[in-house]
Write an enzyme that holds these catalytic residues in place. Sequence first.
Site, PDB file in Angstrom:
ATOM      1  N   HIS A  34      -8.053   4.456  -2.667  1.00  0.00           N
ATOM      2  CA  HIS A  34      -8.418   3.977  -1.331  1.00  0.00           C
ATOM      3  C   HIS A  34      -9.914   4.186  -1.084  1.00  0.00           C
ATOM      4  O   HIS A  34     -10.340   4.460   0.040  1.00  0.00           O
ATOM      5  CB  HIS A  34      -7.590   4.706  -0.263  1.00  0.00           C
ATOM      6  CG  HIS A  34      -7.159   3.817   0.868  1.00  0.00           C
ATOM      7  ND1 HIS A  34      -5.876   3.316   0.976  1.00  0.00           N
ATOM      8  CD2 HIS A  34      -7.818   3.338   1.959  1.00  0.00           C
ATOM      9  CE1 HIS A  34      -5.767   2.597   2.072  1.00  0.00           C
ATOM     10  NE2 HIS A  34      -6.939   2.577   2.683  1.00  0.00           N
ATOM     11  N   THR A  57       0.846  -1.194   0.000  1.00  0.00           N
ATOM     12  CA  THR A  57       0.000   0.000   0.000  1.00  0.00           C
ATOM     13  C   THR A  57       0.880   1.242   0.000  1.00  0.00           C
ATOM     14  O   THR A  57       1.680   1.443   0.922  1.00  0.00           O
ATOM     15  CB  THR A  57      -0.930   0.002   1.223  1.00  0.00           C
ATOM     16  OG1 THR A  57      -1.775  -1.147   1.156  1.00  0.00           O
ATOM     17  CG2 THR A  57      -1.794   1.253   1.234  1.00  0.00           C
ATOM     18  N   SER A  93      -5.909   2.791  -7.520  1.00  0.00           N
ATOM     19  CA  SER A  93      -6.875   2.923  -6.428  1.00  0.00           C
ATOM     20  C   SER A  93      -6.684   4.265  -5.748  1.00  0.00           C
ATOM     21  O   SER A  93      -5.552   4.742  -5.612  1.00  0.00           O
ATOM     22  CB  SER A  93      -6.651   1.795  -5.399  1.00  0.00           C
ATOM     23  OG  SER A  93      -7.385   2.028  -4.211  1.00  0.00           O
ATOM     24  N   LYS A 135      -0.093  -0.844  -4.580  1.00  0.00           N
ATOM     25  CA  LYS A 135      -1.515  -0.566  -4.382  1.00  0.00           C
ATOM     26  C   LYS A 135      -1.730   0.895  -3.979  1.00  0.00           C
ATOM     27  O   LYS A 135      -1.214   1.338  -2.954  1.00  0.00           O
ATOM     28  CB  LYS A 135      -2.096  -1.484  -3.309  1.00  0.00           C
ATOM     29  CG  LYS A 135      -3.594  -1.323  -3.109  1.00  0.00           C
ATOM     30  CD  LYS A 135      -4.105  -2.283  -2.045  1.00  0.00           C
ATOM     31  CE  LYS A 135      -5.620  -2.222  -1.930  1.00  0.00           C
ATOM     32  NZ  LYS A 135      -6.122  -0.908  -1.510  1.00  0.00           N
ATOM     33  N   GLY A 168     -14.902   2.696  -5.828  1.00  0.00           N
ATOM     34  CA  GLY A 168     -16.166   3.172  -6.364  1.00  0.00           C
ATOM     35  C   GLY A 168     -17.033   2.138  -7.040  1.00  0.00           C
ATOM     36  O   GLY A 168     -18.090   2.478  -7.573  1.00  0.00           O
ATOM     37  N   GLY A 226     -14.335  -3.398  -2.150  1.00  0.00           N
ATOM     38  CA  GLY A 226     -14.102  -2.937  -0.798  1.00  0.00           C
ATOM     39  C   GLY A 226     -15.390  -2.737  -0.033  1.00  0.00           C
ATOM     40  O   GLY A 226     -15.797  -3.579   0.759  1.00  0.00           O
TER      41      GLY A 226
END
Length: 354
Positions: free
Chosen positions: A245, A159, A243, A221, A278, A299
């Site tokens: 997040h 991340t 991404s 990520k 999203g 997510g």
Amino acid sequence: MADTSDWPTLAALSKAARDRLPQAHWDYLMGGAESETTLRRNAADFERIALIPQALRDVRQVDLSTTVMARKLALPVFPTAIGSLDLLHPEGATASARAAVAAGTTACTGILSKPSFEAVAAEAGGPLLFQLYIRGDESWLADTLKRVEAAGFFSIALTVDSPVYGRRERDIANRFSSRRAPDRAALPNTPDATRAAYQAAVSWEILPKLREMTRLPIALKGIMSVEDALRGVELGADAIYVSNHGGRQLDHAPSALAQLGRIAAAVNGSAEILFDSGVTRGSDVVKALALGASSVGLGKLQGLALAAGGEAGVRQLLALMAQEIAATMALVGATRLSELTPACLIASDVPILP
């Protein structure tokens, strides 16, 4: 196992989750950073991209399989890492991992999971993707990576979009912090501020260090710029994971979807492309695949399904996503993922008249 007939649609799963979750936990799952502009952009940009139907195609057989880090998966979606899934359901990451593997895909779990990532991997029944935050020194990191390999994970997702924790105003207003959840077994026994300082100090130098410490393929990520994607590829990243997040870190950022096509075009096959942020429908997944992703992380949807019904809820989520993706692909005339390209899409806000 719960009766999945109670959740015939994604909306039904969402409603069940809303009925079960305390307000603070609902806001933690569904909220974004500060004004939530990034969160809204994620949704709005999916809406403004239209799918072009193609007629008279033989779509009797639609193949949803994909490959992630040399692993063949039956579905182009996977539950992605959320650090506090145990706040949504007692079985947390374990339930999501079992459901994912049962559906023929994988799940992303990691350093913040509870129970430990070894326990999740042992329960999953198949290989998982490991999400890594840097929370300790090089000795801690090397030891953690050895544990990850021994536990059978097939890849690492580092991340890179969280040098600091985003200001999530719903949580602030609720006086809620997911970091008050039970201790994470994989974190070093040091103060929170010390662990946060390690994360804030991460730079591009980490990628060659990871290469020396592990044989596993590495995804970055949280990439949101072409420049960062190309630098990651240059330094040996196997995958670029686009991404923002889920809108939970930088407010007023572009949507992840808006950057996906640009990044995929620039990378041009030199690294795999993963995506999240999203996604609310199977048609959203198809749009992301058409823009270059090989697989899409779920997510918030995963959190809703888990809160609604634990492992059974996540199994139903993946079954519904498979149905929606297959139907959407058939209606745009595609029978395999390789047939999904930007030519399947058009911006819906173009002028009607030529």
